[in-house]
Design a protein around this motif. Structure first.
Motif, mmCIF file in Angstrom:
data_model
loop_
_atom_site.group_PDB
_atom_site.id
_atom_site.type_symbol
_atom_site.label_atom_id
_atom_site.label_comp_id
_atom_site.label_asym_id
_atom_site.label_seq_id
_atom_site.Cartn_x
_atom_site.Cartn_y
_atom_site.Cartn_z
ATOM 1 N N THR A 57 0.825 -1.206 0.000
ATOM 2 C CA THR A 57 0.000 0.000 0.000
ATOM 3 C C THR A 57 0.859 1.255 0.000
ATOM 4 O O THR A 57 0.556 2.230 -0.697
ATOM 5 C CB THR A 57 -0.943 0.009 1.217
ATOM 6 N N GLU A 60 1.962 1.965 -3.398
ATOM 7 C CA GLU A 60 0.884 2.523 -4.204
ATOM 8 C C GLU A 60 0.659 3.999 -3.874
ATOM 9 O O GLU A 60 0.405 4.820 -4.762
ATOM 10 C CB GLU A 60 -0.411 1.737 -3.972
ATOM 11 N N ASN A 150 -8.277 2.944 -2.024
ATOM 12 C CA ASN A 150 -9.391 2.029 -1.758
ATOM 13 C C ASN A 150 -10.141 1.648 -3.020
ATOM 14 O O ASN A 150 -10.982 0.752 -3.003
ATOM 15 C CB ASN A 150 -10.350 2.652 -0.744
ATOM 16 N N LYS A 151 -9.861 2.324 -4.127
ATOM 17 C CA LYS A 151 -10.482 1.984 -5.404
ATOM 18 C C LYS A 151 -9.623 1.032 -6.230
ATOM 19 O O LYS A 151 -10.037 0.591 -7.306
ATOM 20 C CB LYS A 151 -10.746 3.263 -6.205
ATOM 21 N N LYS A 152 -8.426 0.726 -5.728
ATOM 22 C CA LYS A 152 -7.530 -0.161 -6.465
ATOM 23 C C LYS A 152 -7.902 -1.621 -6.197
ATOM 24 O O LYS A 152 -7.868 -2.074 -5.044
ATOM 25 C CB LYS A 152 -6.075 0.097 -6.070
ATOM 26 N N PRO A 153 -8.241 -2.388 -7.228
ATOM 27 C CA PRO A 153 -8.664 -3.785 -7.036
ATOM 28 C C PRO A 153 -7.612 -4.639 -6.338
ATOM 29 O O PRO A 153 -7.948 -5.529 -5.550
ATOM 30 C CB PRO A 153 -8.902 -4.279 -8.471
ATOM 31 N N GLU A 154 -6.333 -4.369 -6.612
ATOM 32 C CA GLU A 154 -5.278 -5.193 -6.027
ATOM 33 C C GLU A 154 -5.138 -5.008 -4.528
ATOM 34 O O GLU A 154 -4.458 -5.787 -3.850
ATOM 35 C CB GLU A 154 -3.938 -4.906 -6.721
ATOM 36 N N GLU A 156 -7.963 -4.584 -2.517
ATOM 37 C CA GLU A 156 -9.275 -4.827 -1.914
ATOM 38 C C GLU A 156 -9.218 -5.824 -0.762
ATOM 39 O O GLU A 156 -10.036 -5.765 0.153
ATOM 40 C CB GLU A 156 -10.261 -5.324 -2.978
ATOM 41 N N HIS A 157 -8.246 -6.739 -0.795
ATOM 42 C CA HIS A 157 -8.162 -7.758 0.258
ATOM 43 C C HIS A 157 -7.577 -7.196 1.553
ATOM 44 O O HIS A 157 -7.594 -7.858 2.593
ATOM 45 C CB HIS A 157 -7.296 -8.927 -0.210
ATOM 46 N N PRO A 159 -8.165 -3.699 3.119
ATOM 47 C CA PRO A 159 -8.715 -2.335 3.132
ATOM 48 C C PRO A 159 -8.153 -1.493 4.271
ATOM 49 O O PRO A 159 -7.894 -2.002 5.363
ATOM 50 C CB PRO A 159 -10.217 -2.565 3.311
#
Length: 202
Positions: A57, A60, A150-154, A156-157, A159
């Motif tokens: 994270t 990112e 929080n909009k990144k699919p990678e 999502e697991h 949060p």
């Protein structure tokens, strides 16, 4: 790149704090070498998964903008879920590209090496921790960045949530400030310090 070096350092520092502050038994750690010194790395799957997710994270967030992270807090909590000790990584500058003056990051790595060595002697100044402590890692950023990650699919697991300040929030006990080291190079500006309870003189 400076960003990769920062994330690598944070990983080393997080594992080092777990080891040197005896949050987990020393049997779960393995000694490795980085920056020309010995470091301790957890071999516990659950602990490593949490740290790895935090680091992904952070990568990112930094990718969004160089100044998107204000600081990273490694907090140690007692059995009542109150912070009793905190290691703060205050990030005030990061340069994305290597500069000609120090293209191999030698001065930056030397400063990071110094922080790792200072972490190893923090126990000389800080009061031993009680049993059954836990830890968490907070990343201070802006709400806009939080919405983006929080909009990144990678991600999502794993949060992230916004921490709401409460009137009952307490700082670490006694507020003993232990400066560890400051990095001020062309690649990275970082100040690291601990807040906790000072060790009693024997």
């Amino acid at each position: 790149m400076s960003k990769d070096l920062l994330v690598e350092f944070l990983e080393v520092a997080f594992h080092g704090i777990l080891y040197y502050r005896k949050i987990y038994p020393e049997e779960i750690f393995e000694k490795q070498k980085l920056y020309g010194i010995g470091i301790w790395v957890s071999q516990h799957p659950d602990v490593n998964e949490y740290i790895d997710n935090v680091l992904v994270t952070i990568k990112e967030i930094i990718a969004i903008a160089d100044n998107s992270i204000k600081c990273v807090n490694f907090s140690i909590l007692d059995s009542q879920n109150e912070i009793i000790e905190k290691f703060v990584f205050d990030l005030f500058s990061i340069q994305g590209e290597a500069k000609v003056a120090d293209p191999y990051f030698r001065s930056t790595e030397e400063s990071l090496r110094t922080i790792c060595l200072k972490l190893s002697i923090a126990e000389s100044y800080l009061k031993p921790l009680p049993e059954d402590v836990t830890f968490n890692i907070e990343v201070e950023t802006c709400e806009e960045v939080h919405d983006q990650i929080n909009k990144k699919p990678e991600l999502e697991h794993f949060p992230w949530i916004i921490k709401e300040s409460q009137p009952t929030d307490k700082p670490p006990v006694d507020n003993f400030l232990l400066p560890l080291h400051s990095v001020k190079t062309e690649h990275l500006g970082l100040q690291v310090f601990a807040i906790g309870t000072q060790k009693s003189e024997s």
